[in-house]
Every structure is written in C-alpha cells, then in structure tokens.
Write an enzyme that holds these catalytic residues in place. Structure first.
Site, PDB file in Angstrom:
ATOM      1  N   ASP A  99      42.529  13.212 -23.160  1.00 27.14           N
ATOM      2  CA  ASP A  99      41.592  12.347 -22.455  1.00 27.14           C
ATOM      3  C   ASP A  99      40.276  13.107 -22.353  1.00 27.14           C
ATOM      4  O   ASP A  99      40.253  14.248 -21.891  1.00 27.14           O
ATOM      5  CB  ASP A  99      42.148  12.058 -21.045  1.00 27.14           C
ATOM      6  CG  ASP A  99      41.867  10.654 -20.597  1.00 27.14           C
ATOM      7  OD1 ASP A  99      40.707  10.232 -20.704  1.00 27.14           O
ATOM      8  OD2 ASP A  99      42.806   9.984 -20.108  1.00 27.14           O
ATOM      9  N   ASP A 200      37.132   8.340 -21.838  1.00 32.86           N
ATOM     10  CA  ASP A 200      37.044   7.638 -20.563  1.00 32.86           C
ATOM     11  C   ASP A 200      35.685   6.933 -20.417  1.00 32.86           C
ATOM     12  O   ASP A 200      34.641   7.562 -20.635  1.00 32.86           O
ATOM     13  CB  ASP A 200      37.206   8.697 -19.461  1.00 32.86           C
ATOM     14  CG  ASP A 200      37.410   8.104 -18.094  1.00 32.86           C
ATOM     15  OD1 ASP A 200      38.465   7.499 -17.865  1.00 32.86           O
ATOM     16  OD2 ASP A 200      36.514   8.257 -17.237  1.00 32.86           O
ATOM     17  N   GLU A 257      37.448   3.948 -24.029  1.00 35.72           N
ATOM     18  CA  GLU A 257      37.676   3.008 -22.931  1.00 35.72           C
ATOM     19  C   GLU A 257      36.327   2.358 -22.609  1.00 35.72           C
ATOM     20  O   GLU A 257      35.371   3.052 -22.264  1.00 35.72           O
ATOM     21  CB  GLU A 257      38.211   3.746 -21.708  1.00 35.72           C
ATOM     22  CG  GLU A 257      38.675   2.777 -20.632  1.00 35.72           C
ATOM     23  CD  GLU A 257      38.609   3.365 -19.221  1.00 35.72           C
ATOM     24  OE1 GLU A 257      39.331   2.858 -18.359  1.00 35.72           O
ATOM     25  OE2 GLU A 257      37.828   4.305 -18.980  1.00 35.72           O
ATOM     26  N   HIS A 332      47.615   3.727 -16.629  1.00 36.64           N
ATOM     27  CA  HIS A 332      47.658   4.339 -15.290  1.00 36.64           C
ATOM     28  C   HIS A 332      46.730   3.640 -14.295  1.00 36.64           C
ATOM     29  O   HIS A 332      46.733   4.001 -13.118  1.00 36.64           O
ATOM     30  CB  HIS A 332      47.280   5.815 -15.414  1.00 36.64           C
ATOM     31  CG  HIS A 332      45.869   5.999 -15.888  1.00 36.64           C
ATOM     32  ND1 HIS A 332      45.459   5.657 -17.156  1.00 36.64           N
ATOM     33  CD2 HIS A 332      44.767   6.440 -15.246  1.00 36.64           C
ATOM     34  CE1 HIS A 332      44.167   5.884 -17.274  1.00 36.64           C
ATOM     35  NE2 HIS A 332      43.718   6.365 -16.128  1.00 36.64           N
ATOM     36  N   ASP A 333      45.914   2.709 -14.766  1.00 34.01           N
ATOM     37  CA  ASP A 333      44.992   1.985 -13.881  1.00 34.01           C
ATOM     38  C   ASP A 333      45.442   0.551 -13.608  1.00 34.01           C
ATOM     39  O   ASP A 333      44.772  -0.172 -12.867  1.00 34.01           O
ATOM     40  CB  ASP A 333      43.603   1.883 -14.528  1.00 34.01           C
ATOM     41  CG  ASP A 333      42.911   3.223 -14.636  1.00 34.01           C
ATOM     42  OD1 ASP A 333      43.176   4.101 -13.795  1.00 34.01           O
ATOM     43  OD2 ASP A 333      42.088   3.380 -15.560  1.00 34.01           O
TER      44      ASP A 333
END
Ligand code: NOJ
Length: 558
Positions: A99, A200, A257, A332-333
């Site tokens: 990430d 991210d 993302e 995870h969100d």
C-alpha cells in the site's frame, strides 16, 4: 488470441495485517503471522497479496498515517520479517503488492515535524500551508473524517490542509523535490523485492488551483468534499512522471484508489495507452446505499439490484478494450459483502456468499478478495459505540449524534452496523478456539461472535464450503480465457431480482444467472446448443426455476 498481461489474469487477496494473524500474543496481527498463513493463501490459489500498510505509524488511522516510509511498524515486526515474508511468498509464487499512502503522511513524519517548525524551513513546502482568511480557515473544505480539512498551527500562524484526520497532513505534490522523494521511496521498496503498489487516494494528490470553496458543502455537511477535491489539474502529469521514473522500469502490478471517478476518468488513469496505472478502484457501487439525507455512507438503506447492475454494467461496457477494471465487493473500508448485498442469516449465508462470488468473478477485470470474504465472514452488530475503534466511525458518531444532534444514538447505531469500517476489520476467524485462533492475547478489536461456526478450519474440512467455491472460481479464471477477454452483455437490466449476463467470444459463451433474493424466481433464458452447466451453488439444476440465491453458469462453445 488476445495476449494478456499477467496482472489481467491474476486474483488479488487483500490482507489487513492488524487483523490477520497475531504470532506473539500482543493482540495485533503481524508479519510473522502472515508468513505462517501464506500456505493457506497458496491453497486458495490467489497469485497476488495486497498488504494494507505495515510502515511505521502512530496509528491514528491504522497505518494510513505513515511516519516513516522505510521502516516497519514494530508491532508488525522488523524489516528482516518483511524480507522473509517476501522471500517465502516468492518461493510459493505469490507476489506482494504494498500500500502506497502518499497523498498525506502522519504529522509525526520527520518531513512534517520540520515543515511545522518554521515558515522558512526547507520542508515547509512539502505540505499545504495557507494564511487564515479573515481569521478563518482558508476555504470550506471538509475532512473525510468530519470537521474542517484545515488545522491551525499556533506557532507559525498558518493552517495546514488535511483531507483525512488532522494527524494526516496532505503532501504538496506541486513541489518537485517532494515528488522525487516519493519516487525514490517507491524504487527503494521495489529493490526490496516487492511486486507492485496499491495507491491510496491517489487521485487526490493534485489540488484545485487556488483552493476554491466547495459549492456543495456547508458547515453541517458530514464528511467529504471528495468529489470536488479529486482529479485535480496536475494529477495526470504527476502519475505519468511516476510511471516514467518508476513504474515503467518494472514488471509490476499497480492499482489506484480513486474516489469520485467516472469511467471517462478511468480511461485516463488506467487506459491501455495512458502510461499511468494499470487499473483503479472506482467507488460507485460501494456508495450505492449512501444516505438520502446527505449523511454520506451513514445510512441503513438496502441497495437496489437494478442500481447495482447499472453501475457494474457501465464499468464493464465503457472500459472494454480501452482500460482495465478492478473487481471488488469489499475491503478494509467497506462492510462485509455477504451482509450488505447478500443475506447473512444462517439459512442463506453460504448460498448468497457463493452467489455474490459468482456474479463478480465472471466479469472482466482483476478480482480482489478481502480477507475473510472467502469464508463468508459477516458484519458485526455490537450494541455500544464503545466497542468500535475506527476513527471514522467514532468521529461520525460524535459529530452526528453529540455535536449536530442530527441523528438519535439508536438510529446512528443502525448506521454503524450497516457501514462501519470495523465490520471488515474484526480479526480473521481461523478456527473455533479462543479468539478464533487469531491471538493468544487480547485482540485489539473484538472477534465476531460467530467464529465458532464461521472459520477457516471448518471451511477446509468441507468440500462444499465457500472457501472451495472461491478456489474453483480462481482456478477457472486461469483455465478459461473467456473470463479475462469475453465481451460483457447484460440481459434484463431492469429485472429487480435476478442479475443475468453473458460473456461472449467468437467461439464460446458464458451465461451467468444470479438470483439476489430469498424467493424462488422463474426466468427463462434460452441456452445455446451444447451448453453445459459449468458451476452452481446448488446440487442440481431446476431449469427456469431459480431457488433462493441460486447462481449458475453455463458454458457453450470451445
Ligand atoms: C483510503 C484508505 O483505504 C482508508 O483506510 C484511509 O483511511 C484513507 N484512504 C486515508 O488514507
């Protein structure tokens, strides 16, 4: 024959390290724990692992606030552990995608400490500092975690921008020195042997010229001005530069993302000829059940299948031949997919989890599986907000219930049950021993009570488990080029209960039929001559009668 890149045929598995496997009893997942579980991922058949951040961090946002890009968080292990993990993964033919969180750092990063120390510090311009305007914030932008996106610094009498928590100051990508530091860091990690990056909120790195007010927010808006702040004027220039200097030098996998993007944006970020990224995560289908009262994701509305079909079909159609899709239900969100788009009751959990897997995994793109999805892990419904740990959830509760008094606490808890990020972050359920085999200590976040029945050990002993169904889907993608390359065609887009589509090549066809309801539905889809049932989540085939959550795939051709 279409020639595909390896990352177009791959399936990615996301690990949230904090919640995956603890090896030393401190209640926090770690890298040695991941190493222990690599054979499990090999058995599942995925080829790439995306690791949520493992870097040094004060954990204001669970590692998405990085204080040193070249150090490993001691709770997770050491650099030697990382090297061992990369090497064991490679021996098993598993790739590691890191990430990359470079829209912002932690306020505890050395760069920010320097930047904050004085207006004349050489690092001042690594971040976005502005004078107050008439004694107030420089503009009306809001942080995604609630409140203003600006924090006043008493010492230097200026505000800094933070699109997330105030401990996550935004980096100033207009500064070429900062950009070069990021590229150097990326190259450094690639030299450690990693195989790619998930980037991210990468489409937030370029801010609108002059930082104008967002016309759509007012003091009571909850959350983000994301759509307004995303896709700024220089973002493509920066990504092309990153591509030229780093990404193009390596045979790696990249996914950005990108909140607030359209399919037209996607073609620029991830077009086959755009020299930026290989694919992006779009958000439209994950925002499908957002609040109608302007509370963003804080809602308890049930999605509508027709909306889901329209969104996913648009992405399939618009990108075909031009750019590459990522395929994901959750991360995870986001809440657990079986609870959100399926049915997590005892009766239908397994059936609906398999139905959802089928629906997604036969589409065009690179599928991402979030840890626990492959065993049908569900949301948690904890009664008290004190059981939650996620900064986003806690801030939203405080803002909407305590400060704005806009939502009653009981109602807010239904929103939390529906949307909190902690739904996805409860520890991985490995077996039916204490704490689901995740830790011998006290887990940092509660374990879902249902671990005694929903766990990996149980799944591995049962050939009919969701796990083996995913394994089959992953294997089919390797075996059948049509899954990578077939043309997508939706049937009956206005059908509110059944999702049916085809994948078509010159000489073969797949027909995918999924009943999204707990009722029997009768539909007639003519089958091609010689069509065979390739996959189903029921034991037999009842033709036009689709049982609750039934999903089946027919193949015809060569
Ligand atoms: C997106 C990440 O997925 C999320 O977990 C994080 O809070 C924000 N970006 C800020 O880094």
């Amino acid at each position: 024959m279409v020639k595909n890149n390896w990352w177009q045929k791959t399936v990615v598995y996301q690990i949230y390290p904090r919640s995956f496997q603890d090896s030393n009893g401190d209640g926090i997942g770690d890298i040695p724990g991941i190493i222990q579980r690599l054979p499990y991922l090999k058995e599942l058949g995925v080829q790439v692992i995306w690791l949520s951040p493992i870097y040094q961090s004060p954990n204001d946002d669970n590692g998405y606030d990085i204080s040193d890009y070249r150090k490993v968080l001691p709770e997770f292990g050491t650099m030697a552990d990382m090297q061992e993990m990369i090497s064991v993964a490679h021996q098993l033919n598993l790739k590691i995608m890191m990430d990359l969180v470079v829209n912002h750092t932690s306020d505890e990063h050395e760069w920010f400490q320097q930047s904050q120390s004085s207006i004349n510090n050489p690092y001042r311009d690594y971040y976005i500092w502005r004078d107050p305007v008439a004694g107030h914030e420089p503009n009306n932008w809001l942080s995604d975690f609630g409140g203003s996106a600006w924090e006043f610094d008493v010492k230097t009498q200026q505000y800094y921008l933070h699109l997330f928590s105030k401990k996550q100051p935004d980096l100033n990508w207009e500064n070429p020195k900062l950009r070069q530091e990021i590229y150097d860091t990326m190259s450094w990690w690639l030299r450690q042997g990693i195989d790619g990056f998930r980037m991210d909120v990468i489409n937030l790195i370029s801010k609108q010229n002059g930082l104008p007010n967002d016309p759509d927010v007012n003091a009571n808006s909850h959350g983000s001005s994301m759509t307004f702040v995303a896709n700024g004027p220089n973002v493509h220039q920066y990504l092309q530069e990153m591509n030229l200097k780093v990404l193009s030098q390596h045979d790696i996998i990249t996914v950005g993302e990108t909140p607030g993007v359209t399919t037209a944006d996607a073609m620029r970020y991830a077009g086959f000829n755009s020299n930026e990224l290989q694919m992006i995560f779009q958000f439209e289908h994950t925002e499908i059940d957002n609040s109608r009262e302007g509370l963003g994701k804080w809602s308890d509305e049930r999605f509508k299948l027709v909306d889901l079909k329209k969104i996913l079909s648009k992405w399939q159609n618009d990108l075909e031949g031009k750019a590459w899709n990522s395929l994901y239900w959750n991360n995870h969100d986001r809440p657990r997919v079986v609870s959100r788009f399926g049915n997590d009751s005892q009766q239908y959990r397994v059936l609906s989890a398999k139905m959802l897997a089928t629906t997604l995994h036969f589409m065009q793109g690179t599928p991402y599986i979030y840890q626990g999805e492959e065993i049908g892990m569900t949301n948690v419904n904890w009664p008290s907000i004190s059981q939650y740990r996620d900064i986003d959830t806690l801030n939203a509760f405080d803002d909407l219930v305590n400060r704005q008094k806009r939502v009653m606490p009981e109602k807010m808890m239904t929103y939390v049950h529906h949307s909190s990020r902690d739904n996805a972050r409860t520890p991985m359920q490995w077996d039916n021993t204490k704490n689901a085999g995740f830790t011998n200590g006290k887990p940092w976040l509660g374990v879902n009570d249902n671990y005694a029945t929903i766990n990996v050990a149980q799944s591995l002993t049962n050939q009919k488990s969701i796990f083996y169904f995913y394994k089959k889907l992953i294997a089919l993608r390797q075996q059948m080029p049509i899954i990578t390359n077939g043309h997508y065609q939706i049937l009956d887009i206005d059908d509110e209960s059944v999702y049916t589509y085809k994948r078509i090549t010159k000489d073969s066809e797949l027909l995918i039929i999924s009943n999204f309801t707990d009722q029997v539905q009768t539909r007639h889809y003519p089958l091609n001559v010689g069509a065979n049932l390739l996959l189903s989540n029921y034991e037999d085939d009842q033709g036009d009668e689709l049982r609750p959550y039934e999903s089946k795939v027919y193949f015809s051709g060569i």
